[in-house]
Design an enzyme around this catalytic site. Structure first.
Site, mmCIF file in Angstrom:
data_model
loop_
_atom_site.group_PDB
_atom_site.id
_atom_site.type_symbol
_atom_site.label_atom_id
_atom_site.label_comp_id
_atom_site.label_asym_id
_atom_site.label_seq_id
_atom_site.Cartn_x
_atom_site.Cartn_y
_atom_site.Cartn_z
ATOM 1 N N GLY A 149 5.857 -2.577 -7.134
ATOM 2 C CA GLY A 149 5.564 -2.172 -8.504
ATOM 3 C C GLY A 149 6.504 -1.060 -8.919
ATOM 4 O O GLY A 149 7.625 -0.936 -8.415
ATOM 5 N N ILE A 151 6.364 2.267 -8.384
ATOM 6 C CA ILE A 151 6.709 3.220 -7.332
ATOM 7 C C ILE A 151 7.569 2.556 -6.271
ATOM 8 O O ILE A 151 8.584 3.117 -5.826
ATOM 9 C CB ILE A 151 5.438 3.825 -6.718
ATOM 10 C CG1 ILE A 151 4.682 4.655 -7.767
ATOM 11 C CG2 ILE A 151 5.787 4.702 -5.513
ATOM 12 C CD1 ILE A 151 3.326 5.144 -7.308
ATOM 13 N N ARG A 171 3.034 -10.334 -4.499
ATOM 14 C CA ARG A 171 2.420 -11.609 -4.889
ATOM 15 C C ARG A 171 3.394 -12.462 -5.677
ATOM 16 O O ARG A 171 3.456 -13.681 -5.513
ATOM 17 C CB ARG A 171 1.168 -11.345 -5.731
ATOM 18 C CG ARG A 171 -0.032 -10.862 -4.941
ATOM 19 C CD ARG A 171 -1.219 -10.715 -5.871
ATOM 20 N NE ARG A 171 -2.419 -10.320 -5.175
ATOM 21 C CZ ARG A 171 -3.593 -10.090 -5.761
ATOM 22 N NH1 ARG A 171 -3.694 -10.223 -7.070
ATOM 23 N NH2 ARG A 171 -4.643 -9.733 -5.066
ATOM 24 N N THR A 172 4.130 -11.812 -6.565
ATOM 25 C CA THR A 172 5.110 -12.515 -7.382
ATOM 26 C C THR A 172 6.453 -11.803 -7.254
ATOM 27 O O THR A 172 6.514 -10.614 -6.937
ATOM 28 C CB THR A 172 4.688 -12.542 -8.859
ATOM 29 O OG1 THR A 172 4.506 -11.194 -9.326
ATOM 30 C CG2 THR A 172 3.375 -13.295 -9.038
ATOM 31 N N ALA A 231 0.445 5.147 -0.336
ATOM 32 C CA ALA A 231 -0.383 4.362 -1.259
ATOM 33 C C ALA A 231 -1.841 4.819 -1.164
ATOM 34 O O ALA A 231 -2.257 5.754 -1.853
ATOM 35 C CB ALA A 231 -0.231 2.877 -0.955
ATOM 36 N N ARG A 232 -2.611 4.175 -0.305
ATOM 37 C CA ARG A 232 -4.006 4.555 -0.067
ATOM 38 C C ARG A 232 -4.264 4.462 1.437
ATOM 39 O O ARG A 232 -3.801 3.532 2.107
ATOM 40 C CB ARG A 232 -4.980 3.647 -0.830
ATOM 41 C CG ARG A 232 -5.054 3.951 -2.319
ATOM 42 C CD ARG A 232 -5.720 5.291 -2.592
ATOM 43 N NE ARG A 232 -5.806 5.605 -4.006
ATOM 44 C CZ ARG A 232 -4.916 6.338 -4.669
ATOM 45 N NH1 ARG A 232 -3.853 6.800 -4.041
ATOM 46 N NH2 ARG A 232 -5.073 6.590 -5.952
ATOM 47 N N GLU A 261 -10.069 10.266 4.180
ATOM 48 C CA GLU A 261 -9.601 11.518 3.589
ATOM 49 C C GLU A 261 -10.759 12.356 3.039
ATOM 50 O O GLU A 261 -11.660 11.802 2.392
ATOM 51 C CB GLU A 261 -8.630 11.148 2.458
ATOM 52 C CG GLU A 261 -7.746 12.247 1.977
ATOM 53 C CD GLU A 261 -6.663 11.705 1.036
ATOM 54 O OE1 GLU A 261 -6.588 12.208 -0.090
ATOM 55 O OE2 GLU A 261 -5.936 10.781 1.432
ATOM 56 N N HIS A 279 -1.832 14.459 1.019
ATOM 57 C CA HIS A 279 -1.905 13.748 -0.263
ATOM 58 C C HIS A 279 -1.121 14.498 -1.358
ATOM 59 O O HIS A 279 -1.665 14.909 -2.381
ATOM 60 C CB HIS A 279 -3.358 13.555 -0.693
ATOM 61 C CG HIS A 279 -3.536 12.364 -1.591
ATOM 62 N ND1 HIS A 279 -4.631 11.541 -1.524
ATOM 63 C CD2 HIS A 279 -2.753 11.850 -2.589
ATOM 64 C CE1 HIS A 279 -4.525 10.579 -2.438
ATOM 65 N NE2 HIS A 279 -3.391 10.753 -3.088
ATOM 66 N N GLY A 281 1.589 13.162 -2.964
ATOM 67 C CA GLY A 281 2.434 12.216 -3.686
ATOM 68 C C GLY A 281 2.764 12.613 -5.111
ATOM 69 O O GLY A 281 3.908 12.496 -5.554
#
Length: 313
Positions: A149, A151, A171-172, A231-232, A261, A279, A281
């Site tokens: 995406g 980022i 995915r695409t 990311a997560r 977290e 964290h 970011g």
């Protein structure tokens, strides 16, 4: 407002209506929060807030929950939608800050900067040596991006400047002009994991991506490879990662987010071949201010009868 945010965003909200804001860095006590939610038409939340049925029960008048984050896994979006409560997030404004931090973590891991700093700070005697703390160069290495995406694309652009080859899993396919500009190729996840020198995670968190990087995925990676996660946290099975790092099945990791977290798996803390950040970011003054201002604009727009700029539902 459930937490403290930059003053420019508060100013926007105060111009638009009556504002109550928790001004501490510690979590707002539930009883204090619920007393204020009772009369709230809009709510600005932080990533540390859990917006669920209990939260929404306390806010019967709320028409919008504006999350000061690009991710919104802290919000039960289905519950909000069922109550006709809009949800918004803050995409776009943190892209560059997170991409910069990703590259910082990548370099810190591959060049063993964390180990070097700990050595200096420990007071341990040392001297330069030809084979002291040898790391890995980036030129000509393959970067595998999971989640291409905004980022992920920004990270790819930075990595190209370091001479890295870009592959990605999505995915695409991304737009052909971006692929051409970055000379990037889309690969199945297994192939990306098996052939990349660095794997960087930028996919959203969901049931589908929970523990996407598990023991099997880590076993697919090269023994010389590094894992970076901005990311997560729950995208990575931390227990499996500790085992892989401890056994030398991958060379190292750099993490800005964690599965539980703010708790961090103790095995990660004990390992030298992992870089840990709390964290950070989006943690620049400019970015956090822009995020809060976007959340404020979402609230103001909705309460004025307009469409929020960045709606989730």
């Amino acid at each position: 407002m459930t937490g403290r945010i930059p003053e420019p965003a508060l100013g926007l909200l105060r111009e638009a209506g009556q504002v109550w804001a928790w001004d501490g860095d510690d979590p707002v006590p539930i009883d204090v929060r619920d007393a204020q939610l009772a009369d709230a038409d809009g709510v600005v939340t932080l990533l540390s807030d859990r917006v669920d049925d209990g939260f929404l029960d306390a806010a019967p008048r709320a028409r919008i929950v504006a999350n000061v984050a690009v991710g919104y896994n802290n919000i039960d979006v289905a519950a909000c939608t069922a109550r006709e409560v809009r949800v918004s997030n803050t995409p776009g404004v943190l892209t560059d800050a997170t991409a910069d931090l990703t590259m910082g973590l990548l370099i810190a891991a591959t060049r063993r900067l964390g180990e070097g700093e700990r050595l200096i700070r420990s007071g341990t005697p040392w001297k330069w040596g030809m084979f002291m703390m040898l790391g890995t160069g980036l030129q000509g290495r393959r970067l595998g991006i999971v989640g291409m995406g905004g980022i992920g694309t920004a990270v790819a652009s930075r990595a190209r400047a370091f001479g890295m080859e870009i592959v990605y899993h999505n995915r695409t396919a991304v737009a052909s002009d971006i692929e051409q500009l970055l000379e990037a190729r889309r690969l199945p996840l297994d192939e990306l994991l098996a052939t990349s020198d660095v794997v960087s995670l930028h996919c959203p968190y969901s049931d589908e991506t929970h523990h996407l990087i598990d023991a099997a995925a880590l076993a697919t990676m090269r023994r010389s490879a590094y894992l970076v996660n901005t990311a997560r946290g729950p995208i990575v099975d931390e227990a499996a990662l500790v085992d892989a790092l401890d056994d030398g099945r991958i060379a190292g990791a750099a993490l800005d987010v964690f599965e539980n977290e703010p708790d961090v798996h103790p095995g990660l803390v004990d390992l030298d071949n992992v870089v840990l950040a709390p964290h950070l970011g989006s943690a620049t003054t400019e970015t956090r201010t822009a995020m809060a201002e976007l959340a404020a604009r979402n609230v103001i727009a909705l309460l004025r009868g307009d469409e929020p700029p960045t709606p989730v539902n």
